[in-house]
Design a protein around this motif. Structure first.
Motif, short mmCIF file in Angstrom:
data_model
loop_
_atom_site.label_atom_id
_atom_site.label_comp_id
_atom_site.label_asym_id
_atom_site.label_seq_id
_atom_site.Cartn_x
_atom_site.Cartn_y
_atom_site.Cartn_z
N GLY A 176 0.80 -1.21 0.00
CA GLY A 176 0.00 0.00 0.00
C GLY A 176 0.84 1.27 0.00
N LEU A 177 1.91 1.26 0.78
CA LEU A 177 2.81 2.43 0.79
C LEU A 177 3.40 2.67 -0.59
N GLY A 178 3.76 1.60 -1.28
CA GLY A 178 4.36 1.75 -2.60
C GLY A 178 3.40 2.29 -3.64
N GLY A 220 -0.15 10.07 -1.99
CA GLY A 220 -0.36 11.26 -1.19
C GLY A 220 0.90 11.95 -0.72
N SER A 221 0.78 13.24 -0.46
CA SER A 221 1.86 13.99 0.18
C SER A 221 1.96 13.64 1.66
N VAL A 222 0.86 13.12 2.21
CA VAL A 222 0.81 12.56 3.56
C VAL A 222 0.16 11.19 3.46
N VAL A 223 0.74 10.22 4.14
CA VAL A 223 0.22 8.84 4.08
C VAL A 223 -0.07 8.37 5.50
N CYS A 245 -0.02 5.22 12.05
CA CYS A 245 0.82 6.43 11.98
C CYS A 245 0.42 7.28 10.79
N CYS A 246 0.97 8.50 10.74
CA CYS A 246 0.90 9.38 9.57
C CYS A 246 2.32 9.80 9.21
N LEU A 247 2.63 9.78 7.93
CA LEU A 247 3.99 10.03 7.45
C LEU A 247 3.97 11.10 6.37
N ARG A 248 4.93 11.99 6.43
CA ARG A 248 5.15 12.89 5.30
C ARG A 248 5.76 12.11 4.15
N ARG A 249 5.60 12.62 2.94
CA ARG A 249 6.08 11.93 1.74
C ARG A 249 7.57 11.62 1.77
N PRO A 250 8.48 12.50 2.22
CA PRO A 250 9.90 12.13 2.25
C PRO A 250 10.18 10.91 3.12
N VAL A 251 9.43 10.73 4.19
CA VAL A 251 9.62 9.56 5.05
C VAL A 251 9.18 8.30 4.32
N VAL A 252 8.04 8.38 3.63
CA VAL A 252 7.56 7.23 2.85
C VAL A 252 8.58 6.84 1.79
N VAL A 301 14.81 5.15 9.78
CA VAL A 301 15.05 6.24 8.82
C VAL A 301 15.19 7.59 9.50
N GLY A 302 14.73 7.68 10.76
CA GLY A 302 14.94 8.92 11.50
C GLY A 302 13.86 9.95 11.23
#
Length: 338
Positions: A88-90, A94-97, A165-172, A192-193
């Motif tokens: 699903g992540l792949g 979204g800009s937020v996932v 969780c919610c992640l910004r796009r750079p983290v994804v 990943v920090g």
């Protein structure tokens, strides 16, 4: 924490699903309403069926037909909860996932608090369970697992935090760039920090149906976390080898001195010898098993197989009632994880 602007172009919600036909209607009622007022220009809901054998996939098709913001992703078999989330992540745009389980134990309404935490400057907002409405043995098993993992891990993995969780796009993108086949996503998320902030929430009981995380699956998840983020097993083997070798040398010196000082009382039986042989043989087999676990995981990574195969993607983005080509989606996932 300094405030940074949150890109609200699109919110993607990834929902792994495995035999959740009883929970999906309630999920549909609550999910969209929980996120529609968060200020995102577009929304998409990715329901990843991990080889469901009940009526979940037919319900997902009906949800897609009613609301074009939904997409159904059907895996070719049951690859596991972590593989379903990674798939699903792949595919999320979204800009937020956001990641949330389909059993409604993680309330969709809590996504708002996670997004608010991102809006205050965090890159990752993860849920921290304050209470679990589950049986006492289950709560004890989860508590032991999280504390053991934190104690042995080479990185700091927050206690009582799951995949919600919610992640910004750079983290994804950073997580997707990691090449592991056996993924322990909450560990990769910590590895990943970026700026990570925990958000407390009360975990509900299952809306319906039986738990899908059996004891066997929980142990397998613990193995993935232990062997992916800790070298402790190898170090324990080294320490055990040193201690046992020192003990054996000490016993040998003791027997040599005994044979000289009191030869008439020196034991002539072989029971102690047999016990020693069995003991050291057991230690050797245990150590070989630990080394073998690392070897097996190394072989899995070397094979380069995709962690999941998408059988079909159901969506209305290509036109009313049409489906995306499943073969092109599958090859994209395979290339991404190779």
């Amino acid at each position: 924490m300094s405030r940074r602007g949150l890109d609200r172009a699109m919110l993607s919600v990834v929902v792994p699903v495995y035999d959740e036909e009883e929970a999906l209607p309630e999920l549909e009622k609550r999910l969209a309403g929980a996120v529609e007022g968060l200020g995102f220009e577009r929304l998409e809901f990715l329901l990843v069926s991990d080889g469901s054998g009940d009526g979940s996939e037919e319900i997902i098709r009906a949800m897609v037909a009613r609301d074009p913001r939904y997409r159904g992703v059907f895996l070719s078999r049951n690859f596991g909860h972590q593989a379903a989330i990674a798939t699903g992540l792949g595919m999320a745009k979204g800009s937020v996932v956001a990641i949330i389980d389909g059993d409604l134990q993680d309330p969709p309404e809590a996504i708002a608090a996670l997004v608010e935490t991102l809006d205050r400057g965090a890159d990752v907002a993860y849920g921290v369970r304050t209470r679990r409405k589950e049986s006492l043995p289950a709560r004890m098993a989860y508590a032991t697992f999280y504390r053991l993992l934190r104690a042995v891990s080479a990185i700091e993995i927050p206690l009582d935090s799951g995949d919600f969780c919610c992640l910004r796009r750079p983290v994804v993108d950073a997580m997707l760039a990691l090449p592991e086949q056996r993924r322990f996503l909450r560990g990769l998320r910590a590895w990943v920090g970026f700026r990570q902030v925990g958000v407390p929430y009360e975990r509900a009981a299952r809306h319906a149906g039986a738990p899908k995380y059996t004891l066997r699956k929980l142990i397998a998840l613990a193995y993935d976390g232990l062997f992916s983020f800790s070298s402790l097993p190898i170090r324990v083997m080294q320490l055990a080898g040193f201690v046992l070798s020192a003990l054996a040398i000490g016993i040998a010196i003791f027997y040599i001195i005994w044979s000289f000082l009191a030869p008439e009382r020196f034991p002539s039986g072989f029971a102690s010898l047999i016990v020693s042989i069995w003991f050291f043989a057991g230690v050797q087999l245990l150590c070989l098993g630990i080394v073998g676990e690392y070897v097996v995981r190394t072989c899995d990574e070397a094979r380069g197989r995709p962690q999941a195969i998408v059988r079909e993607v159901v969506a209305r983005s290509a036109g009313e009632g049409e489906r995306d080509d499943p073969e092109s989606i599958t090859s994209a996932r395979t290339d991404h994880h190779a």
